[in-house]
Design a protein around this motif. Structure first.
Motif, PDB file in Angstrom:
ATOM      1  N   GLU A  21     154.136 109.045  54.917  1.00  0.00           N
ATOM      2  CA  GLU A  21     153.652 110.403  55.121  1.00  0.00           C
ATOM      3  C   GLU A  21     152.332 110.339  55.880  1.00  0.00           C
ATOM      4  OE1 GLU A  21     153.367 111.845  51.138  1.00  0.00           O
ATOM      5  OE2 GLU A  21     151.506 110.784  50.728  1.00  0.00           O
ATOM      6  N   LYS A  22     151.914 111.474  56.453  1.00  0.00           N
ATOM      7  CA  LYS A  22     150.704 111.477  57.283  1.00  0.00           C
ATOM      8  C   LYS A  22     149.445 111.190  56.477  1.00  0.00           C
ATOM      9  CE  LYS A  22     151.435 115.586  59.039  1.00  0.00           C
ATOM     10  NZ  LYS A  22     151.171 116.821  59.837  1.00  0.00           N
ATOM     11  N   PHE A  23     149.360 111.747  55.275  1.00  0.00           N
ATOM     12  CA  PHE A  23     148.154 111.580  54.470  1.00  0.00           C
ATOM     13  C   PHE A  23     147.965 110.112  54.101  1.00  0.00           C
ATOM     14  CE2 PHE A  23     145.960 111.960  50.205  1.00  0.00           C
ATOM     15  CZ  PHE A  23     144.719 112.247  50.749  1.00  0.00           C
ATOM     16  N   GLY A  24     146.817 109.577  54.432  1.00  0.00           N
ATOM     17  CA  GLY A  24     146.516 108.184  54.123  1.00  0.00           C
ATOM     18  C   GLY A  24     146.556 107.264  55.324  1.00  0.00           C
ATOM     19  N   ILE A  25     147.194 107.696  56.410  1.00  0.00           N
ATOM     20  CA  ILE A  25     147.215 106.855  57.606  1.00  0.00           C
ATOM     21  C   ILE A  25     145.798 106.765  58.165  1.00  0.00           C
ATOM     22  CG2 ILE A  25     148.091 106.628  59.966  1.00  0.00           C
ATOM     23  CD1 ILE A  25     150.605 108.035  59.113  1.00  0.00           C
ATOM     24  N   PRO A  26     145.300 105.565  58.435  1.00  0.00           N
ATOM     25  CA  PRO A  26     143.937 105.449  58.980  1.00  0.00           C
ATOM     26  C   PRO A  26     143.817 106.201  60.296  1.00  0.00           C
ATOM     27  CG  PRO A  26     145.127 103.378  59.187  1.00  0.00           C
ATOM     28  CD  PRO A  26     145.956 104.252  58.310  1.00  0.00           C
ATOM     29  N   ARG A  27     142.621 106.695  60.571  1.00  0.00           N
ATOM     30  CA  ARG A  27     142.426 107.543  61.745  1.00  0.00           C
ATOM     31  C   ARG A  27     142.329 106.747  63.037  1.00  0.00           C
ATOM     32  NH1 ARG A  27     139.022 110.539  57.742  1.00  0.00           N
ATOM     33  NH2 ARG A  27     140.274 112.350  57.179  1.00  0.00           N
ATOM     34  N   GLN A  28     142.226 105.422  62.922  1.00  0.00           N
ATOM     35  CA  GLN A  28     142.212 104.558  64.098  1.00  0.00           C
ATOM     36  C   GLN A  28     143.001 103.288  63.771  1.00  0.00           C
ATOM     37  OE1 GLN A  28     141.012 105.829  66.772  1.00  0.00           O
ATOM     38  NE2 GLN A  28     139.773 107.466  65.899  1.00  0.00           N
ATOM     39  N   ALA A 156     131.520 109.215  67.824  1.00  0.00           N
ATOM     40  CA  ALA A 156     131.967 108.133  66.942  1.00  0.00           C
ATOM     41  C   ALA A 156     131.590 106.778  67.536  1.00  0.00           C
ATOM     42  CB  ALA A 156     133.473 108.224  66.724  1.00  0.00           C
ATOM     43  N   PRO A 157     130.285 106.477  67.638  1.00  0.00           N
ATOM     44  CA  PRO A 157     129.861 105.235  68.294  1.00  0.00           C
ATOM     45  C   PRO A 157     130.109 103.985  67.460  1.00  0.00           C
ATOM     46  CG  PRO A 157     127.967 106.384  67.403  1.00  0.00           C
ATOM     47  CD  PRO A 157     129.143 107.295  67.211  1.00  0.00           C
ATOM     48  N   THR A 158     130.225 104.140  66.143  1.00  0.00           N
ATOM     49  CA  THR A 158     130.427 103.005  65.246  1.00  0.00           C
ATOM     50  C   THR A 158     131.470 103.376  64.192  1.00  0.00           C
ATOM     51  OG1 THR A 158     128.638 103.756  63.794  1.00  0.00           O
ATOM     52  CG2 THR A 158     128.057 102.172  65.535  1.00  0.00           C
ATOM     53  N   PRO A 159     132.042 102.381  63.510  1.00  0.00           N
ATOM     54  CA  PRO A 159     133.005 102.696  62.443  1.00  0.00           C
ATOM     55  C   PRO A 159     132.340 103.497  61.324  1.00  0.00           C
ATOM     56  CG  PRO A 159     133.097 100.366  63.033  1.00  0.00           C
ATOM     57  CD  PRO A 159     131.891 100.926  63.707  1.00  0.00           C
ATOM     58  N   THR A 160     133.145 104.282  60.623  1.00  0.00           N
ATOM     59  CA  THR A 160     132.621 105.002  59.466  1.00  0.00           C
ATOM     60  C   THR A 160     132.317 104.012  58.347  1.00  0.00           C
ATOM     61  OG1 THR A 160     134.871 105.377  58.664  1.00  0.00           O
ATOM     62  CG2 THR A 160     133.872 107.115  59.983  1.00  0.00           C
ATOM     63  N   GLN A 161     131.363 104.360  57.517  1.00  0.00           N
ATOM     64  CA  GLN A 161     131.008 103.493  56.394  1.00  0.00           C
ATOM     65  C   GLN A 161     132.071 103.604  55.313  1.00  0.00           C
ATOM     66  OE1 GLN A 161     127.106 104.192  54.861  1.00  0.00           O
ATOM     67  NE2 GLN A 161     127.214 102.561  53.342  1.00  0.00           N
ATOM     68  N   THR A 162     132.593 102.464  54.886  1.00  0.00           N
ATOM     69  CA  THR A 162     133.623 102.481  53.854  1.00  0.00           C
ATOM     70  C   THR A 162     133.000 102.721  52.480  1.00  0.00           C
ATOM     71  OG1 THR A 162     133.485 100.067  53.638  1.00  0.00           O
ATOM     72  CG2 THR A 162     135.141 100.954  55.150  1.00  0.00           C
ATOM     73  N   ILE A 193     142.973 101.137  52.615  1.00  0.00           N
ATOM     74  CA  ILE A 193     143.302 102.531  52.942  1.00  0.00           C
ATOM     75  C   ILE A 193     142.351 103.492  52.242  1.00  0.00           C
ATOM     76  CG2 ILE A 193     145.035 104.350  52.667  1.00  0.00           C
ATOM     77  CD1 ILE A 193     147.174 102.176  53.007  1.00  0.00           C
ATOM     78  N   ILE A 194     142.177 103.300  50.937  1.00  0.00           N
ATOM     79  CA  ILE A 194     141.391 104.251  50.156  1.00  0.00           C
ATOM     80  C   ILE A 194     139.906 104.163  50.492  1.00  0.00           C
ATOM     81  CG2 ILE A 194     140.807 105.032  47.821  1.00  0.00           C
ATOM     82  CD1 ILE A 194     143.710 105.519  48.701  1.00  0.00           C
ATOM     83  N   GLU A 195     139.404 102.981  50.854  1.00  0.00           N
ATOM     84  CA  GLU A 195     137.980 102.863  51.160  1.00  0.00           C
ATOM     85  C   GLU A 195     137.594 103.644  52.417  1.00  0.00           C
ATOM     86  OE1 GLU A 195     137.147  98.722  51.580  1.00  0.00           O
ATOM     87  OE2 GLU A 195     138.055  98.554  53.578  1.00  0.00           O
ATOM     88  N   GLN A 196     138.592 104.043  53.219  1.00  0.00           N
ATOM     89  CA  GLN A 196     138.335 104.908  54.369  1.00  0.00           C
ATOM     90  C   GLN A 196     138.145 106.368  53.945  1.00  0.00           C
ATOM     91  OE1 GLN A 196     138.081 103.587  57.447  1.00  0.00           O
ATOM     92  NE2 GLN A 196     138.642 101.529  56.734  1.00  0.00           N
ATOM     93  N   ASP A 197     138.457 106.666  52.683  1.00  0.00           N
ATOM     94  CA  ASP A 197     138.405 108.023  52.122  1.00  0.00           C
ATOM     95  C   ASP A 197     139.194 109.008  52.990  1.00  0.00           C
ATOM     96  OD1 ASP A 197     137.960 110.283  50.681  1.00  0.00           O
ATOM     97  OD2 ASP A 197     135.777 110.214  50.778  1.00  0.00           O
ATOM     98  N   PRO A 198     140.526 109.005  52.835  1.00  0.00           N
ATOM     99  CA  PRO A 198     141.375 109.846  53.690  1.00  0.00           C
ATOM    100  C   PRO A 198     141.381 111.329  53.348  1.00  0.00           C
ATOM    101  CG  PRO A 198     142.707 108.658  52.098  1.00  0.00           C
ATOM    102  CD  PRO A 198     141.299 108.156  51.926  1.00  0.00           C
ATOM    103  N   ARG A 199     140.585 111.746  52.386  1.00  0.00           N
ATOM    104  CA  ARG A 199     140.574 113.167  52.025  1.00  0.00           C
ATOM    105  C   ARG A 199     140.135 114.036  53.199  1.00  0.00           C
ATOM    106  NH1 ARG A 199     136.508 113.417  47.191  1.00  0.00           N
ATOM    107  NH2 ARG A 199     135.490 111.869  48.551  1.00  0.00           N
ATOM    108  N   PRO A 200     140.730 115.228  53.355  1.00  0.00           N
ATOM    109  CA  PRO A 200     140.227 116.167  54.368  1.00  0.00           C
ATOM    110  C   PRO A 200     138.812 116.597  54.014  1.00  0.00           C
ATOM    111  CG  PRO A 200     141.845 117.233  52.937  1.00  0.00           C
ATOM    112  CD  PRO A 200     141.880 115.777  52.601  1.00  0.00           C
ATOM    113  N   SER A 201     138.075 117.031  55.019  1.00  0.00           N
ATOM    114  CA  SER A 201     136.652 117.328  54.834  1.00  0.00           C
ATOM    115  C   SER A 201     136.410 118.390  53.767  1.00  0.00           C
ATOM    116  CB  SER A 201     136.030 117.768  56.161  1.00  0.00           C
ATOM    117  OG  SER A 201     136.732 118.876  56.699  1.00  0.00           O
ATOM    118  N   TYR A 202     137.327 119.358  53.634  1.00  0.00           N
ATOM    119  CA  TYR A 202     137.086 120.434  52.670  1.00  0.00           C
ATOM    120  C   TYR A 202     137.249 119.968  51.220  1.00  0.00           C
ATOM    121  CZ  TYR A 202     142.209 120.939  52.450  1.00  0.00           C
ATOM    122  OH  TYR A 202     143.551 120.713  52.294  1.00  0.00           O
TER     123      TYR A 202
END
Length: 237
Positions: A21-28, A156-162, A193-202
């Motif tokens: 499913e789409k939820f959880g797929i890393p953004r990069q 997005a100059p650098t990776p997000t902090q896990t 996967i989870i350390e990327q925090d896949p939750r939507p911003s809201y």
């Protein structure tokens, strides 16, 4: 208005992925190195001679269709998750999935290239692709041309902090059982996967709310705590 040309493209292959499913797929691509997938070439392209020489490369560019977004309309301005959903940018300044032409592009590490039951496959590592994704084309990644030193990364100059991820005793035991049963690593995959925090911003400020991510045949239940993300349990689908 000028009569601009349009084109019809053929699917050359299908992705078989751990992401159901789409939820959880890393953004990069490349953020979750433990994720595995296979690209299956389909007729008339399912011939090993179409891939001759590809094993000399470590990565490929994969052009694909965002097939799970075809029913949703594109917008001129979108809210990139990287900006917390608070700012809008032009769609062509982002990697949003909802685009005038729903085409994606990922650079992905390749593994074994092989034939199995008259089907031709390429093993992929670190892919950010949904199971069933149609592939339009692949090309070898050329380090001297495709890696550009001193390039600018915009918003997005650098990776997000896990974030810190902890497993409950129940989840840890279930992961060990799954790995022994299926001979498949899942603990590190879940953590990455989870350390990327896949939750939507809201939902990013909510704690203790339970979420689920489907990997292969299991649903990973997890939630955010005050100072970490916690894997609660694994449920078979």
């Amino acid at each position: 208005m000028p009569d601009y040309p349009s084109f019809t493209l053929s699917t050359i292959g299908i992705i078989h992925s751990c992401y159901k499913e789409k939820f959880g797929i890393p953004r990069q691509p490349g953020l979750v190195t433990e994720s595995t997938a296979r690209l299956e070439l389909i007729p008339p392209y399912n011939r090993l001679d179409t891939l001759e020489g590809l094993s000399n490369f470590s990565h490929i560019w994969v052009q694909f269709i965002f097939h799970a977004c075809l029913t949703e309309k594109w917008k001129a301005k979108v809210r990139p998750p990287r900006l917390g959903g608070k700012e809008k940018l032009g769609v062509f300044s982002t990697r949003a999935t909802h685009r005038p032409n729903p085409i994606g592009l990922s650079v992905i590490k390749i593994g074994r290239i092989y034939q199995e039951d008259k089907k031709v496959f390429i093993d992929l590592y670190g892919a950010d692709l949904l199971d069933g994704t149609p592939v339009l084309d692949i090309k070898p990644y050329l380090p001297y041309a495709d890696s550009i030193p001193n390039s600018k990364g915009g918003f997005a100059p650098t990776p997000t902090q896990t974030k810190n991820v902890l497993f409950s005793a129940e989840a840890k035991s279930q992961c060990e059982h799954y790995e022994n049963l299926h001979n498949r690593e899942i603990t590190t995959l879940i953590k990455q996967i989870i350390e990327q925090d896949p939750r939507p911003s809201y939902l990013s400020e909510q704690i203790d709310r339970e979420h689920g991510i489907t990997l292969w045949d299991v649903n990973i239940k997890w939630c955010a705590r005050n100072d970490h993300l916690e894997i609660l349990r694994i449920e078979y689908k």
